[in-house]
Design an enzyme around this catalytic site. Structure first.
Site, PDB file in Angstrom:
ATOM      1  CD  GLU A 184      -2.438  -6.554   4.861  1.00 57.60           C
ATOM      2  OE1 GLU A 184      -2.994  -5.452   4.986  1.00 57.60           O
ATOM      3  OE2 GLU A 184      -1.719  -6.837   3.882  1.00 57.60           O
ATOM      4  CG  HIS A 232      -4.154  -4.093   2.116  1.00 52.54           C
ATOM      5  ND1 HIS A 232      -3.386  -3.609   3.163  1.00 52.54           N
ATOM      6  CD2 HIS A 232      -4.661  -3.011   1.499  1.00 52.54           C
ATOM      7  CE1 HIS A 232      -3.430  -2.294   3.171  1.00 52.54           C
ATOM      8  NE2 HIS A 232      -4.200  -1.906   2.169  1.00 52.54           N
ATOM      9  CB  CYS A 236      -0.975  -0.048   1.180  1.00 50.37           C
ATOM     10  SG  CYS A 236      -2.296   1.178   1.112  1.00 50.37           S
TER      11      CYS A 236
END
Length: 350
Positions: A325, A323, A247
């Protein structure tokens, strides 16, 4: 209590107040995820913004502190169509209205969020004010002038923190790091040393890291206050230490390598953004939250919808705009943490 959203272009949306109640100005953005509202509310990348949830019913599984990505709510305010007053979930610790009140975050519900989203898509992200006063009397000058400044100092931890006890030593530069990034590294046998956003290259090198992780975060990546971070990244890159950016970390690493960034019309915020791996042609569904993009990048991943840069590979170092995660969201690209571990291990045995 009746409350209003007044956009900087003068448009007025009438609704009802929930959560805290006072005037608040912010950058109005929309998020399209159907779930994960707790992770959205506690994502530091939303600092300075007013979030509009496009999914109409929010709060139905309550408030669950275990799912928080950050200790506090990061955005300025929260707009939903229908906030659930009676959540049903065995993990629930309370309702959304009470949670927002405790966190002193302004909420607005009952407006036509679909219409508001269309306005933002057609006109681009704009500032707005939530108020309980007569909307016709709102002074639009401070609304138009509002800008997000000093974002990283507001969300980054101001001390070094150590998580895990693994064989791999990884430095995490905290630009507003989500807890899930740390969790993914710890689960891969890492000891994670989290450094404040303004840590120097010397600070980071003091732990002899095998790799450096760059977190997500808010604000304009090209803002002047980030110049020192870019210099730090250039020093680390020159030493050949593997770096993995996510990001904002992706954008800052790109700036450190001579790329430029630009503000998108309305950004990518949601859990259903398609991203193409250029090396294989495979498309992944990803979670994203950003309003800026790297210009003329994308040698590893691109966004299928608008062809913007979603990833750059520099050799030992690499970064992605999305992302991997992803909490909440799809975990299709969590393998990128394994890719980072492979490069960390390769560097360690050199």
């Amino acid at each position: 209590m009746t409350a209003y959203l007044v956009l900087e272009n003068g448009m007025i949306f009438e609704g009802k107040s929930f959560g805290a109640s006072f005037d608040i100005i912010g950058e109005v953005v929309f998020a399209t995820a159907m779930t994960g509202y707790l992770e959205t509310l506690t994502d530091p990348s939303y600092y300075g913004q007013i979030i509009v949830q496009t999914f109409p019913l929010i709060g139905n599984y309550g408030v669950i502190s275990e799912d928080f990505e950050y200790k506090n709510i990061a955005p300025k305010a929260y707009i939903v169509r229908y906030p659930c007053q009676d959540p049903s979930n065995f993990r629930s610790e309370g309702d959304l209205d009470t949670f927002l009140r405790k966190q002193n975050i302004v909420g607005l519900h009952g407006i036509d969020t679909r219409q508001l989203t269309k306005v933002i898509r057609e006109n681009g992200v704009m500032n707005g004010i939530i108020t309980t006063k007569n909307p016709a009397e709102v002074d639009l000058k401070p609304v138009k002038e509002y800008t997000i400044i000093n974002a990283l100092s507001a969300v980054s931890k101001n001390e070094k923190i150590i998580d895990g006890n693994g064989k791999r030593t990884v430095a995490l530069m905290d630009f507003g790091a989500k807890k899930s990034i740390v969790d993914n590294l710890v689960s891969r046998d890492c000891t994670v040393h989290t450094f404040p956003y303004n840590a120097t290259a010397e600070d980071i090198l003091s732990i002899n890291p095998m790799g450096v992780m760059l977190s997500n975060g808010p604000g304009d990546p090209s803002a002047k206050e980030n110049d020192s971070i870019i210099e730090t990244l250039q020093k680390l890159m020159s030493l050949g230490i593997p770096i993995f950016g996510i990001c904002l970390g992706h954008q800052l690493l790109a700036l450190a390598n001579g790329y430029k960034t630009e503000k998108l019309k309305f950004g990518h915020r949601g859990s259903n953004q398609p991203v193409k791996d250029l090396s294989t042609g495979r498309v992944y569904i990803t979670s994203q939250n950003h309003g800026y993009a790297v210009v003329n990048g994308g040698n590893s991943f691109i966004n299928v919808n608008d062809k913007t840069c979603e990833g750059i590979d520099y050799g030992l170092s690499f970064s992605v705009q999305f992302h991997p995660e992803a909490h909440g969201g799809p975990l299709d690209t969590s393998f990128l943490f394994d890719r980072f571990m492979e490069r960390v291990d390769k560097y360690a045995i050199r």
